[in-house]
Design an enzyme around this catalytic site. Structure first.
Site, short mmCIF file in Angstrom:
data_model
loop_
_atom_site.label_atom_id
_atom_site.label_comp_id
_atom_site.label_asym_id
_atom_site.label_seq_id
_atom_site.Cartn_x
_atom_site.Cartn_y
_atom_site.Cartn_z
N TYR A 1 31.25 -3.78 7.83
CA TYR A 1 30.89 -2.15 7.18
C TYR A 1 29.57 -2.24 6.37
CZ TYR A 1 32.27 2.54 6.17
OH TYR A 1 32.91 4.30 6.02
N LYS B 1 26.17 0.74 6.83
CA LYS B 1 26.34 2.07 5.70
C LYS B 1 25.32 1.76 5.68
CE LYS B 1 29.99 3.94 7.95
NZ LYS B 1 29.40 5.02 8.37
P1 NAP Z 1 38.05 9.04 11.99
O1 NAP Z 1 38.88 9.98 11.01
O2 NAP Z 1 38.72 7.30 12.42
O3 NAP Z 1 37.95 9.02 13.09
C1 NAP Z 1 36.38 8.44 13.32
C2 NAP Z 1 35.92 9.46 14.66
O4 NAP Z 1 34.22 8.75 15.33
C3 NAP Z 1 36.25 9.05 15.65
O5 NAP Z 1 36.36 11.31 16.67
C4 NAP Z 1 36.09 8.24 17.11
O6 NAP Z 1 36.24 9.20 18.04
C5 NAP Z 1 35.01 8.00 17.06
N1 NAP Z 1 33.86 7.14 17.58
C6 NAP Z 1 34.70 5.38 16.45
N2 NAP Z 1 33.58 5.00 17.96
C7 NAP Z 1 33.50 6.04 18.26
C8 NAP Z 1 32.38 5.54 19.44
N3 NAP Z 1 31.67 4.44 19.57
N4 NAP Z 1 31.57 6.70 20.29
C9 NAP Z 1 31.44 7.45 20.09
N5 NAP Z 1 32.56 8.02 19.11
C10 NAP Z 1 33.26 6.72 18.35
O7 NAP Z 1 37.26 8.48 10.90
P2 NAP Z 1 36.83 9.11 9.64
O8 NAP Z 1 36.94 8.68 8.24
O9 NAP Z 1 36.80 10.29 10.05
O10 NAP Z 1 35.49 9.01 9.37
C11 NAP Z 1 34.02 9.93 9.51
C12 NAP Z 1 32.95 8.98 9.26
O11 NAP Z 1 33.05 9.05 7.52
C13 NAP Z 1 32.88 7.02 9.68
O12 NAP Z 1 31.18 7.08 9.95
C14 NAP Z 1 33.47 6.53 8.49
O13 NAP Z 1 32.35 5.75 8.33
C15 NAP Z 1 32.73 7.46 7.24
N6 NAP Z 1 33.54 7.68 6.17
C16 NAP Z 1 34.58 7.53 5.92
C17 NAP Z 1 35.28 7.11 4.82
C18 NAP Z 1 37.18 7.55 4.79
O14 NAP Z 1 37.72 7.01 3.74
N7 NAP Z 1 37.66 8.42 5.68
C19 NAP Z 1 34.45 6.96 3.89
C20 NAP Z 1 33.33 7.48 3.91
C21 NAP Z 1 32.68 6.86 5.39
P3 NAP Z 1 37.44 8.73 19.52
O15 NAP Z 1 37.82 7.01 18.80
O16 NAP Z 1 38.19 9.50 20.06
O17 NAP Z 1 36.21 8.35 20.42
#
Ligand code: NAP
Length: 246
Positions: A154, A158
């Site tokens: 990860y 990133k």
């Molecule tokens: P999440 O709730 O798990 O949602 C992930 C989204 O990505 C879902 O809509 C999923 O849709 C989609 N996705 C996953 N694999 C995919 C693929 N191969 N093709 C198309 N869509 C895909 O994640 P989140 O926490 O909102 O995170 C969103 C972003 O923020 C990510 O890049 C994550 O690394 C980043 N981030 C999150 C955090 C945190 O603490 N939550 C912190 C720092 C950064 P489907 O499964 O329906 O395809």
């Protein structure tokens, strides 16, 4: 901020941070394109936004598949004529200590988080370069800056986004296109719902603002980077982490 009639693609916008980003752009007058792998969720998200009086469309797409991404971007351009803003948000985690990390867990995370950003950015870039207009924002993570035990895949993905952002920002600057990244700390979504209670308590100790973030904490910066107010900002990574990495 006013995004009236702007065409905004948000990848991974069926849930979590991406969904809230899409809704926020829609509230500001944009026409948002929901992207996810799950067709039912993508359609339901679009329908919910339309029910609230906003403009939305959806396309089913796996960001790891370059051909699929290009086809979807072509369809979006046919239907909506242009793409003003791309938010690369889709991302996954598959955590393990390096010694226990399988090659497939490494590949899966790099493919979604980094190759996905490459695929979508490349696919929209031709239209943006031609239009001499565009904003690209990719969701990185504070882990790409600090690293983290159990997250070598990860963190690498990133950190890759941050380097990619700087390079593409330089390539596209002469056409007025800005390319930036946003590095959230821990945000309450499905992704962090998997954290054990003890891990969560340890994390909280390291967040000066004393709480995990919410998707709405991330949205302001994302909208700002996509706005005219940020026209002179490119190649940057803006950290939104409650002070975790001070
Ligand atoms: P999440 O709730 O798990 O949602 C992930 C989204 O990505 C879902 O809509 C999923 O849709 C989609 N996705 C996953 N694999 C995919 C693929 N191969 N093709 C198309 N869509 C895909 O994640 P989140 O926490 O909102 O995170 C969103 C972003 O923020 C990510 O890049 C994550 O690394 C980043 N981030 C999150 C955090 C945190 O603490 N939550 C912190 C720092 C950064 P489907 O499964 O329906 O395809």
């Amino acid at each position: 901020m006013n995004f009236k009639d702007e065409i905004v693609i948000v990848t991974g916008s069926t849930r979590g941070i991406g969904r809230e980003i899409a809704e926020s752009f829609a509230k500001e007058g944009a026409s948002v394109i929901i992207i996810g792998r799950n067709v039912d969720l993508a359609q339901a998200t679009q329908e919910e936004l339309i029910r609230q009086g906003y403009r939305a469309d959806h396309f089913c797409c796996d960001v790891t598949n370059g051909q699929n991404v290009q086809e979807v971007v072509n369809k979006i351009l046919d239907k909506h004529k242009r793409i003003d803003i791309l938010v690369n948000n889709a991302g996954i985690t598959k955590d393990n200590l390096l010694l226990r990390m399988s090659e497939s867990d490494w590949n899966d995370v790099l493919n979604v988080n980094l190759r996905g950003v490459f695929n979508f950015t490349k696919a929209v870039s031709k239209a943006m370069l031609k239009a001499k207009k565009g904003k690209i924002i990719s969701i990185a993570s504070i882990i790409g800056i600090t690293g983290n035990i159990g997250q070598a895949n990860y963190a690498a993905s990133k950190a890759g986004i941050i380097g990619f952002t700087k390079s593409v920002a330089r390539e596209m600057a002469s056409r007025g296109i800005t390319v930036n990244a946003l590095a959230p700390g821990y945000i309450e979504t499905d992704m962090t719902a998997q954290l054990k209670d003890t891990t969560r308590q340890e994390i909280l100790k390291n967040i000066p603002l004393g709480r995990l973030g919410t998707p709405s904490d991330v949205i302001g910066v994302c909208l700002f980077l996509a706005s005219q107010e940020a026209d002179y900002i490119t190649g940057q990574t803006i950290v939104v982490d409650g002070g975790m990495a001070i």
